[in-house]
Design a protein around this motif. Structure first.
Motif, mmCIF file in Angstrom:
data_model
loop_
_atom_site.group_PDB
_atom_site.id
_atom_site.type_symbol
_atom_site.label_atom_id
_atom_site.label_comp_id
_atom_site.label_asym_id
_atom_site.label_seq_id
_atom_site.Cartn_x
_atom_site.Cartn_y
_atom_site.Cartn_z
ATOM 1 N N GLY A 147 0.779 -1.233 0.000
ATOM 2 C CA GLY A 147 0.000 0.000 0.000
ATOM 3 C C GLY A 147 0.806 1.276 0.000
ATOM 4 N N ASP A 148 2.068 1.214 0.467
ATOM 5 C CA ASP A 148 2.879 2.433 0.537
ATOM 6 C C ASP A 148 4.343 2.068 0.314
ATOM 7 N N PRO A 149 4.763 1.863 -0.950
ATOM 8 C CA PRO A 149 6.140 1.431 -1.213
ATOM 9 C C PRO A 149 7.197 2.421 -0.758
ATOM 10 N N THR A 150 6.880 3.715 -0.733
ATOM 11 C CA THR A 150 7.861 4.697 -0.263
ATOM 12 C C THR A 150 8.133 4.515 1.222
ATOM 13 N N ARG A 151 7.064 4.363 1.996
ATOM 14 C CA ARG A 151 7.248 4.115 3.435
ATOM 15 C C ARG A 151 8.002 2.820 3.666
ATOM 16 N N GLU A 152 7.701 1.814 2.864
ATOM 17 C CA GLU A 152 8.379 0.526 3.027
ATOM 18 C C GLU A 152 9.875 0.647 2.744
ATOM 19 N N GLN A 153 10.251 1.475 1.769
ATOM 20 C CA GLN A 153 11.679 1.716 1.526
ATOM 21 C C GLN A 153 12.336 2.347 2.749
ATOM 22 N N ARG A 154 11.674 3.328 3.311
ATOM 23 C CA ARG A 154 12.242 3.996 4.483
ATOM 24 C C ARG A 154 12.398 3.015 5.645
ATOM 25 N N THR A 155 11.437 2.125 5.778
ATOM 26 C CA THR A 155 11.518 1.126 6.848
ATOM 27 C C THR A 155 12.755 0.252 6.667
ATOM 28 N N LEU A 156 12.983 -0.220 5.447
ATOM 29 C CA LEU A 156 14.140 -1.088 5.191
ATOM 30 C C LEU A 156 15.455 -0.335 5.335
ATOM 31 N N GLU A 157 15.439 0.950 5.093
ATOM 32 C CA GLU A 157 16.666 1.739 5.158
ATOM 33 C C GLU A 157 16.967 2.231 6.565
ATOM 34 N N PRO A 175 7.608 -5.022 10.338
ATOM 35 C CA PRO A 175 6.543 -5.074 9.341
ATOM 36 C C PRO A 175 6.968 -5.788 8.061
ATOM 37 N N ALA A 176 5.983 -6.257 7.311
ATOM 38 C CA ALA A 176 6.226 -6.798 5.981
ATOM 39 C C ALA A 176 6.395 -5.644 4.997
ATOM 40 N N CYS A 177 7.402 -5.760 4.121
ATOM 41 C CA CYS A 177 7.657 -4.764 3.085
ATOM 42 C C CYS A 177 7.727 -5.484 1.744
ATOM 43 N N GLY A 178 7.357 -4.786 0.680
ATOM 44 C CA GLY A 178 7.237 -5.432 -0.609
ATOM 45 C C GLY A 178 8.522 -5.508 -1.402
ATOM 46 N N LEU A 179 8.442 -6.251 -2.497
ATOM 47 C CA LEU A 179 9.597 -6.446 -3.366
ATOM 48 C C LEU A 179 10.053 -5.140 -3.999
ATOM 49 N N TRP A 180 9.136 -4.221 -4.273
ATOM 50 C CA TRP A 180 9.526 -2.924 -4.838
ATOM 51 C C TRP A 180 10.527 -2.215 -3.924
ATOM 52 N N ALA A 181 10.276 -2.233 -2.626
ATOM 53 C CA ALA A 181 11.179 -1.567 -1.689
ATOM 54 C C ALA A 181 12.535 -2.256 -1.665
ATOM 55 N N TYR A 182 12.515 -3.571 -1.652
ATOM 56 C CA TYR A 182 13.771 -4.340 -1.661
ATOM 57 C C TYR A 182 14.577 -4.028 -2.917
ATOM 58 N N GLU A 183 13.911 -4.023 -4.070
ATOM 59 C CA GLU A 183 14.605 -3.774 -5.326
ATOM 60 C C GLU A 183 15.152 -2.352 -5.393
ATOM 61 N N ALA A 184 14.458 -1.390 -4.809
ATOM 62 C CA ALA A 184 14.959 -0.022 -4.797
ATOM 63 C C ALA A 184 16.275 0.070 -4.033
ATOM 64 N N LEU A 185 16.351 -0.619 -2.905
ATOM 65 C CA LEU A 185 17.598 -0.615 -2.135
ATOM 66 C C LEU A 185 18.697 -1.375 -2.865
ATOM 67 N N ARG A 186 18.328 -2.452 -3.540
ATOM 68 C CA ARG A 186 19.329 -3.221 -4.302
ATOM 69 C C ARG A 186 19.923 -2.378 -5.423
ATOM 70 N N ARG A 197 11.711 3.559 -8.549
ATOM 71 C CA ARG A 197 11.537 4.873 -7.910
ATOM 72 C C ARG A 197 12.112 4.771 -6.505
ATOM 73 N N HIS A 198 13.172 5.503 -6.247
ATOM 74 C CA HIS A 198 13.808 5.499 -4.933
ATOM 75 C C HIS A 198 13.295 6.676 -4.116
ATOM 76 N N HIS A 199 13.076 6.450 -2.831
ATOM 77 C CA HIS A 199 12.413 7.480 -2.019
ATOM 78 C C HIS A 199 13.262 8.730 -1.840
ATOM 79 N N GLU A 200 14.583 8.659 -2.029
ATOM 80 C CA GLU A 200 15.436 9.837 -1.918
ATOM 81 C C GLU A 200 16.087 10.214 -3.247
ATOM 82 N N LEU A 201 16.481 9.228 -4.029
ATOM 83 C CA LEU A 201 17.220 9.469 -5.259
ATOM 84 C C LEU A 201 16.323 9.721 -6.456
ATOM 85 N N GLY A 202 15.022 9.510 -6.310
ATOM 86 C CA GLY A 202 14.117 9.643 -7.439
ATOM 87 C C GLY A 202 14.171 8.418 -8.331
ATOM 88 N N MET A 203 13.931 8.600 -9.628
ATOM 89 C CA MET A 203 13.947 7.466 -10.538
ATOM 90 C C MET A 203 15.392 7.121 -10.908
#
Length: 374
Positions: free
Chosen positions: A38-48, A236-247, A337-343
């Protein structure tokens, strides 16, 4: 896919089939994984910034048993695993006879087996190769994807999440840099060039430290229980989009994404993590040695920043990277789409493309990140 309220599966939002279960996997009960909750940007921040758990249960899982398992894998793959002990992990490649990357696998060893987890849909091909190379060797490779699945814990608070599961703190990942061209024989120490600590999970399976977090191998029947236990402890559970953004931001290549039919390991920064350059012969070794001794593989991995003006949709996998004069100079592997770096996107481009080149990808202006290599 683990049933969690709000989960949006990858097969709904991603047309790319590389992150979808094969028909054979679906028949065995392997489903889609969540792109986001539901919120891939928040999920990225959680993983980071904290820790989250990512469902990567679409990955293929093989196990190799038998007395000669370590020496056999050592002879077939790029990694030095002849003396791999229980509690150790690493990563390896299988190459074509011409040295092109065919398979990548993460490795974990326990007292009786060596486990290999690989890209979604590729376990069958990897098992097929291993079966053909058995000959009279005392080994027993098998595909256990239907019975075991991978979850990943990512974030600076990963040790606290492991403690919830009864796992002690795992040592930090160690990856040796590749030696320079024409290095003296014997200067690369024996043993894996990447070393990842592995510990047993009390309820079965194991945890393995890696470059992007800690992977958990759990019985597939226990997936929901493990996620629920972590959720109750605030993970929390975070989606593959967030994982791939960090990768992508970490510039870690994936086979099938940042590779094509002619990719060699040196082009996608896999020499250090997955290739031992002084371990003796294996399929494709001549190409690895020749390119390394020349010192300049024909292409390189680059992190691109996309302006996002023409479109706010990331370009598709293997979209062409085009120079100002209209010449194709590479391809995009993964764009996110990275939550800090953009696309941003990982791309494989010709080595002679200058760092300040004006590029376009799917009509969007692109610039090479200055930290992405020479």
């Amino acid at each position: 896919m683990i049933e969690i309220s709000g989960a949006v599966p990858t097969d709904v939002v991603e047309p790319d089939t590389l992150d979808q279960p094969t028909p054979e996997q679906r028949a065995a009960g392997v489903g889609s994984v969540a792109a986001h909750y539901g919120d891939p940007t928040r999920e990225q921040r959680t993983l980071e910034r904290a820790v989250g758990v990512v469902d990567r249960s679409h990955r293929g899982v093989l196990v190799v048993a038998g007395a000669e398992r370590a020496s056999w894998l050592h002879s077939l793959t790029t990694q030095h695993v002849a003396d791999l002990l229980a509690g150790q992990g690493t990563e390896l490649l299988v190459l074509s006879p011409n040295g092109h990357v065919e398979q990548h696998a993460m490795v974990a060893a326990d007292a009786d087996r060596i486990w290999l987890d690989t890209e979604p849909g590729r376990a069958g091909d990897l098992l097929g190769f291993l079966e053909k190379m058995r000959f009279l060797t005392r080994v027993e490779p098998s595909d256990v994807t239907a019975d075991f699945a991978v979850l990943s814990l990512v974030g600076p608070e990963v040790d606290a999440a492991l403690a919830v599961l009864g796992v002690p703190t795992l040592a930090a990942a160690e990856v040796d840099p590749a030696p320079g061209p024409k290095f003296p024989a014997g200067t690369v120490r024996p043993g894996p060039t990447s070393r990842y600590a592995v510990a047993a999970l009390p309820a079965g399976g194991w945890a393995r430290r890696g470059r992007l977090g800690v992977d958990l191998l759990v019985p597939r029947a226990d997936l929901a229980s493990v996620v629920d236990t972590l959720a109750a402890a605030g993970v929390p559970a975070c989606g593959l989009w967030a994982y791939e953004a960090l990768r992508v931001a970490a510039r870690i290549a994936r086979v099938g994404f940042e590779t094509d039919h002619r990719t060699i390991a040196a082009e996608v920064d896999l020499l250090g993590p997955a290739v031992h350059l002084d371990k003796g012969c294996y399929r494709g070794q001549e190409t690895v040695a020749r390119v390394h001794n020349m010192g300049r593989p024909p292409r390189r991995l680059a992190l691109l920043h996309l302006d996002g003006v023409v479109s706010d949709t990331p370009p598709p996998r293997h979209a062409e990277v085009i120079a100002a004069e209209g010449r194709v100079v590479g391809f995009v592997g993964t764009a996110v789409r990275h939550h800090e770096l953009g696309m941003i996107a990982l791309a494989v481009i010709k080595r002679n493309v200058p760092g300040d080149a004006r590029l376009t990808v799917a009509g969007q202006a692109a610039a090479i990140d200055p930290g992405a290599g020479d």
